[in-house]
Design an enzyme around this catalytic site. Structure first.
Site, PDB file in Angstrom:
ATOM      1  CG  ASN A  14      -2.249  -0.856   1.073  1.00  0.00           C
ATOM      2  OD1 ASN A  14      -2.995  -0.070   0.310  1.00  0.00           O
ATOM      3  ND2 ASN A  14      -2.154  -2.153   1.556  1.00  0.00           N
ATOM      4  CG  ASN A 102      -5.406   2.059  10.383  1.00  0.00           C
ATOM      5  OD1 ASN A 102      -4.391   1.681   9.886  1.00  0.00           O
ATOM      6  ND2 ASN A 102      -6.380   1.293  10.970  1.00  0.00           N
ATOM      7  CG  HIS A 104      -8.973  -3.046   9.959  1.00  0.00           C
ATOM      8  ND1 HIS A 104      -8.146  -3.288  10.927  1.00  0.00           N
ATOM      9  CD2 HIS A 104     -10.172  -3.826   9.785  1.00  0.00           C
ATOM     10  CE1 HIS A 104      -8.493  -4.595  11.138  1.00  0.00           C
ATOM     11  NE2 HIS A 104      -9.557  -4.805  10.845  1.00  0.00           N
ATOM     12  CG  ASP A 145      -8.763  -1.766  14.004  1.00  0.00           C
ATOM     13  OD1 ASP A 145      -7.898  -0.863  13.486  1.00  0.00           O
ATOM     14  OD2 ASP A 145      -8.671  -2.972  14.324  1.00  0.00           O
ATOM     15  CD  GLU A 174      -5.873  -3.230   2.038  1.00  0.00           C
ATOM     16  OE1 GLU A 174      -6.340  -2.942   3.129  1.00  0.00           O
ATOM     17  OE2 GLU A 174      -4.883  -3.439   1.883  1.00  0.00           O
TER      18      GLU A 174
HETATM   19  C1  GAR Z   1      -3.107  -4.041   4.562  1.00  0.00           C
HETATM   20  O1  GAR Z   1      -4.011  -5.145   4.010  1.00  0.00           O
HETATM   21  C2  GAR Z   1      -3.856  -2.975   5.391  1.00  0.00           C
HETATM   22  O2  GAR Z   1      -5.195  -3.082   5.584  1.00  0.00           O
HETATM   23  C3  GAR Z   1      -3.742  -4.237   6.796  1.00  0.00           C
HETATM   24  O3  GAR Z   1      -2.341  -4.617   6.733  1.00  0.00           O
HETATM   25  C4  GAR Z   1      -2.126  -4.765   5.406  1.00  0.00           C
HETATM   26  C5  GAR Z   1      -0.560  -4.189   4.747  1.00  0.00           C
HETATM   27  O4  GAR Z   1      -0.402  -4.733   3.440  1.00  0.00           O
HETATM   28  N1  GAR Z   1      -3.900  -3.358   8.004  1.00  0.00           N
HETATM   29  C6  GAR Z   1      -4.031  -3.856   9.236  1.00  0.00           C
HETATM   30  O5  GAR Z   1      -4.374  -5.354   9.303  1.00  0.00           O
HETATM   31  C7  GAR Z   1      -4.170  -2.922  10.327  1.00  0.00           C
HETATM   32  N2  GAR Z   1      -5.055  -3.389  11.413  1.00  0.00           N
HETATM   33  P1  GAR Z   1       0.766  -3.908   2.828  1.00  0.00           P
HETATM   34  O6  GAR Z   1       2.113  -3.980   3.787  1.00  0.00           O
HETATM   35  O7  GAR Z   1       1.004  -5.131   1.714  1.00  0.00           O
HETATM   36  O8  GAR Z   1       0.507  -2.584   2.417  1.00  0.00           O
END
Ligand code: GAR
Length: 189
Positions: A14, A102, A104, A145, A174
């Site tokens: 992301n 954030n 989620h 959250d 995302e």
């Molecule tokens: C994402 O899916 C984000 O929504 C999640 O971690 C992932 C990170 O992926 N966040 C959470 O779970 C927060 N509670 P990435 O490192 O490939 O961007």
């Protein structure tokens, strides 16, 4: 020009997508990436894209003040958490009121709270027999959250889904929406 900092603990897909989205922006600059993990994949992604990235131990993040100082030194206006698995301390919330968001990987308030991150979320969604999942982009407050919801998008949970297949579908949401929502929120500042 508004400077944003991305906080990320993991792979950083992301973060990379957000950096690429704003690379030619005249209003938003991704100025800094911060992590609580020295070995997080996000550092390599940031390095390749020419964005400075730094890491600090968890207790520095939970103390908060040194991070606030650093953010001020880099003239950061807004903070984006993209897979950041560390508590956001009171000094940060006070220094950036309404300016920390954030993402989620579920439809909050379902499947949120402490310990609910990444694949743990997708496993829980599958175990509960949900037929729908998605993403939630929300403001941060002192409870995991629970800050005000800005945006949600949904996707189906399909028969035979695994945590990996569901994660891919959620990641696609995302990538499609997070940069646009950041752009909207930051431009209203
Ligand atoms: C994402 O899916 C984000 O929504 C999640 O971690 C992932 C990170 O992926 N966040 C959470 O779970 C927060 N509670 P990435 O490192 O490939 O961007």
């Amino acid at each position: 020009m508004k400077n944003i900092a991305i906080f990320a603990s993991g792979n950083g897909t992301n973060a990379e997508n957000i950096i690429r989205y704003f690379s030619n922006s005249e209003s938003i600059n991704v100025a800094l990436v911060l992590s609580n993990k020295t070995k997080a994949g996000v550092h390599e992604r940031a390095r390749r894209l020419g964005v400075p990235s730094l890491s600090f131990p968890r207790d520095v993040f939970t103390a908060g003040e040194p991070i606030v100082e650093l953010l001020h030194e880099h003239h950061i206006d807004f903070i984006v958490l993209a897979g950041f698995l560390c508590y956001v301390a009171r000094p940060l919330l006070d220094a950036y009121p309404g300016k920390i968001i954030n993402i989620h990987p579920s439809l909050l308030p379902k499947f949120g709270g402490k310990g609910m991150y990444g694949d743990h979320v997708h496993q829980a969604v599958l175990a509960a027999g949900e037929t729908e999942s998605g993403i939630t982009i929300h403001y941060i407050n002192e409870h995991y959250d629970e800050g005000g919801i800005i945006f949600q998008a949904t996707c189906p949970v399909l028969p035979g889904d695994t945590p990996d297949s569901l994660a891919s579908r959620v990641h696609a949401l995302e990538y499609a929406y997070f940069p646009k929502v950041i752009e909207e929120v930051v431009s209203k500042e």
